[in-house]
Design a protein around this motif. Structure first.
Motif, short mmCIF file in Angstrom:
data_model
loop_
_atom_site.label_atom_id
_atom_site.label_comp_id
_atom_site.label_asym_id
_atom_site.label_seq_id
_atom_site.Cartn_x
_atom_site.Cartn_y
_atom_site.Cartn_z
N PHE A 129 8.71 40.12 79.95
CA PHE A 129 8.22 41.85 80.86
C PHE A 129 7.50 41.81 82.38
O PHE A 129 7.47 42.52 82.42
CB PHE A 129 7.24 41.78 79.97
N CYS A 130 8.27 40.54 82.66
CA CYS A 130 7.51 40.22 84.17
C CYS A 130 8.74 40.40 85.71
O CYS A 130 9.32 39.49 85.04
CB CYS A 130 6.49 39.45 84.40
N MET A 174 -4.02 37.31 89.55
CA MET A 174 -2.82 37.96 89.25
C MET A 174 -2.02 38.11 89.51
O MET A 174 -1.06 39.10 88.81
CB MET A 174 -3.96 39.11 88.11
N GLY A 175 -1.48 38.15 90.85
CA GLY A 175 -0.14 38.08 91.83
C GLY A 175 0.94 37.97 91.60
O GLY A 175 0.96 37.11 90.35
N GLY A 177 3.43 34.86 90.70
CA GLY A 177 3.23 33.54 90.80
C GLY A 177 2.96 33.18 89.47
O GLY A 177 1.53 33.78 88.80
N GLU A 178 3.02 31.72 89.45
CA GLU A 178 1.83 30.16 88.24
C GLU A 178 0.94 30.13 88.86
O GLU A 178 1.31 28.81 89.22
CB GLU A 178 3.05 30.42 87.03
N SER A 209 -5.46 32.96 86.18
CA SER A 209 -4.48 33.75 85.06
C SER A 209 -3.66 32.63 84.96
O SER A 209 -2.63 32.61 86.20
CB SER A 209 -4.28 35.59 85.02
N THR A 210 -3.20 32.11 83.82
CA THR A 210 -2.25 31.50 83.23
C THR A 210 -1.04 31.58 82.33
O THR A 210 -1.84 32.00 81.17
CB THR A 210 -2.67 29.42 83.27
N SER A 231 -3.06 33.92 79.53
CA SER A 231 -1.87 35.37 79.00
C SER A 231 -1.23 35.49 78.08
O SER A 231 -0.29 33.94 77.61
CB SER A 231 -0.61 35.31 80.13
N HIS A 233 -0.72 37.27 74.62
CA HIS A 233 0.26 38.90 74.78
C HIS A 233 1.29 38.65 73.45
O HIS A 233 2.12 39.20 72.80
CB HIS A 233 2.14 38.42 75.63
N GLU A 276 -5.52 38.23 77.50
CA GLU A 276 -4.47 38.58 78.59
C GLU A 276 -3.96 39.45 77.13
O GLU A 276 -3.10 38.41 77.17
CB GLU A 276 -3.74 38.77 79.73
N THR A 278 -0.47 41.76 77.04
CA THR A 278 0.63 43.09 77.30
C THR A 278 1.11 44.02 76.15
O THR A 278 1.63 42.83 75.64
CB THR A 278 1.33 42.68 78.54
N PHE A 309 1.77 47.36 79.19
CA PHE A 309 3.26 47.68 79.52
C PHE A 309 3.12 48.29 81.02
O PHE A 309 3.54 50.01 80.64
CB PHE A 309 4.21 47.20 78.55
N ASN A 310 3.33 48.10 82.20
CA ASN A 310 4.32 48.08 83.50
C ASN A 310 5.34 48.73 83.80
O ASN A 310 5.80 47.38 83.61
CB ASN A 310 2.87 47.94 84.43
N CYS A 353 -0.09 45.74 87.64
CA CYS A 353 0.51 44.35 86.74
C CYS A 353 1.63 44.09 87.04
O CYS A 353 2.25 45.14 85.91
CB CYS A 353 -0.40 43.62 85.44
N GLY A 354 2.41 43.15 87.49
CA GLY A 354 3.99 42.71 86.74
C GLY A 354 4.86 43.82 87.21
O GLY A 354 6.58 43.70 86.80
N1 SAH Z 1 1.41 33.91 86.25
C1 SAH Z 1 -0.06 34.13 85.96
C2 SAH Z 1 -0.88 35.30 86.20
C3 SAH Z 1 0.10 36.26 87.23
S1 SAH Z 1 0.43 37.27 86.16
C4 SAH Z 1 -0.06 34.83 84.54
O1 SAH Z 1 0.85 34.85 83.69
O2 SAH Z 1 -0.81 34.50 83.68
C5 SAH Z 1 -0.71 38.42 85.93
C6 SAH Z 1 -0.81 39.54 84.66
O3 SAH Z 1 0.41 40.70 84.38
C7 SAH Z 1 -0.49 38.75 83.29
O4 SAH Z 1 -1.43 38.48 82.48
C8 SAH Z 1 1.54 38.93 83.23
O5 SAH Z 1 1.30 38.57 81.94
C9 SAH Z 1 0.95 40.47 83.29
N2 SAH Z 1 2.38 41.29 83.82
C10 SAH Z 1 2.75 41.07 83.85
N3 SAH Z 1 4.09 41.83 84.15
C11 SAH Z 1 3.87 42.95 83.43
C12 SAH Z 1 4.14 44.05 83.40
N4 SAH Z 1 5.04 44.20 83.13
N5 SAH Z 1 3.28 45.12 82.46
C13 SAH Z 1 2.17 44.37 82.44
N6 SAH Z 1 1.48 43.75 82.47
C14 SAH Z 1 2.25 42.47 82.82
#
Ligand code: SAH
Ligand code: SF4
Length: 382
Positions: A129-130, A174-175, A177-178, A209-210, A231, A233, A276, A278, A309-310, A353-354
């Motif tokens: 979803f990212c 939360m930008g 990358g992991e 955030s991981t 995260s 989900h 978190e 999503t 979800f975005n 996000c995402g």
């Molecule tokens: N890699 C780390 C941090 C970056 S992502 C992680 O996964 O936690 C930051 C957050 O945005 C995470 O919870 C991720 O699951 C969420 N995210 C990623 N894509 C998204 C989307 N399209 N819509 C909503 N949340 C999303």
């Protein structure tokens, strides 16, 4: 402002002081035969005053300044674009060494301003979803490139006028990358975020955030006191395996154990993990999913953050309706959880996000197409 362009060849051989923590900065000055207290002066120049031209660091003395100019630079990454949302959210596309692009987003609210920071160019974990995951992994950011996003945000927000007062009150990793896969650089830059001689943000207001890199999370427990967001989900391994391939390696039970240990290792007993979740229409947003989540997290010290979800180009997933989000939320509330729904900010500039970087890449491609089209035009008419 002093040029913050990409490093020239001469600069590449010099240490970039922007990413050094206090102990690292002290070591740097000791190594070059100078006094330890110089480190404190240098940190204040860079992170309180926003000064990166060594010539302007007047209390260092002329001889030391000349010596430093031969040995080091203070080099933030380069802003490529800045976009302002109607809701006050500001997003930057930032060029980092080697030509990669990352994004940082500043979200001002009544009593605080939160900066969302990237830790890698792309991400190799491929969550379905990212948009960052769709990019694949390109490289880790250096500590200077990570803290540089905060430096650039403060510079842009008030030009460092507030000195040691906090302009950015919260930082979330939360930008793109992991963060736990770029462990040392992320830990160093988070130290600088919390360091009084730099940004002085409280440990509770810096959040990592991981997606659940369990061995690295175990290691973090011994070295950091920042807030933790996980995260999740999905509340069962079959669904989480599908959404997040990393779950096949470190399944839910391992992740929750590790997160609990992280919280237990903290000195103050009142801390909780932010879970978190999503919400994706028709995938994990049904009432039975909410019930399963409520069951799973019983006795787990947490609050829950629901993220509708975005959407981004190329994804078939959809955002659930407001009603579906409310129904999900209500189940968790009834079960006694502290639940928030993340409001989408900066939607008009794709800063949610995402959504990061997919859009930058699109735009870069667009501007590249534009440049080629313009050149063709000039070629034809000129
Ligand atoms: N890699 C780390 C941090 C970056 S992502 C992680 O996964 O936690 C930051 C957050 O945005 C995470 O919870 C991720 O699951 C969420 N995210 C990623 N894509 C998204 C989307 N399209 N819509 C909503 N949340 C999303
Ligand atoms: Fe990487 Fe996090 Fe995106 Fe997953 S959600 S691909 S871990 S940035």
């Amino acid at each position: 402002m002093t040029s913050v362009g990409t490093l020239s060849k001469a600069d590449q051989s010099r240490v970039n002081l922007l990413g050094l923590t206090l102990p690292q900065m002290e070591q740097f000055f000791l190594d070059i035969g100078e006094k330890r207290f110089r480190a404190q002066q240098m940190l204040k120049w860079i992170h309180h005053a926003g000064v990166i031209d060594i010539n302007e660091m007047t209390n260092l003395g002329k001889v030391l300044r000349e010596k430093l100019q031969d040995l080091c630079v203070v080099q933030p990454p380069e802003i490529v674009t800045q976009e302002d949302s109607v809701d006050g959210t500001r997003k930057w596309a930032i060029r980092v060494g080697g030509g990669g692009l990352v994004e940082a987003v500043l979200i001002p609210e009544a009593n605080r301003a939160t900066l969302c920071v990237s830790s890698q160019v792309g991400c190799g974990l491929d969550c379905s979803f990212c948009s960052t995951g769709k990019q694949g992994f390109q490289r880790d950011l250096s500590a200077a490139e990570i803290i540089g996003q905060l430096w650039l945000a403060v510079k842009s927000y008030d030009g460092f006028q507030a000195g040691d007062k906090r302009v950015v009150t919260n930082v979330v990793m939360m930008g793109m990358g992991e963060p736990l896969l770029n462990f040392d650089n992320v830990v160093s830059s988070m130290e600088l975020m919390m360091e009084d001689l730099a940004y002085g943000i409280s440990k509770r207001k810096v959040t990592l955030s991981t997606s659940g890199v369990v061995p690295a999370l175990d290691k973090l427990a011994g070295v950091s006191e920042v807030s933790l967001a996980v995260s999740l989900h999905a509340a069962n391994n079959a669904l989480r395996d599908e959404l997040m391939p990393i779950n096949r390696r470190y399944p839910i039970e391992m992740l929750l154990d590790s997160a609990r240990n992280y919280i237990n290792a903290q000195r103050d007993s009142k801390r909780v993990v932010t879970v978190e979740y999503t919400l994706i229409a028709g995938i994990n947003d049904q009432v039975e999913h909410a019930r399963e989540l409520a069951e799973l997290l019983q006795d787990f010290p947490c609050k829950i953050n629901l993220i509708p979800f975005n959407t981004f180009n190329g994804s078939e997933y959809r955002r659930p309706s407001g009603n579906a989000v409310s129904r999900f939320w209500q189940v968790l509330i009834d079960a006694g959880y502290n639940v928030t729904v993340r409001t989408t900010r900066g939607d008009d500039i794709n800063a949610a996000c995402g959504q990061l970087v997919g859009q930058v890449v699109d735009k870069t491609r667009r501007s590249e197409r534009h440049r080629l089209a313009t050149e063709t035009l000039i070629g034809k008419t000129g």
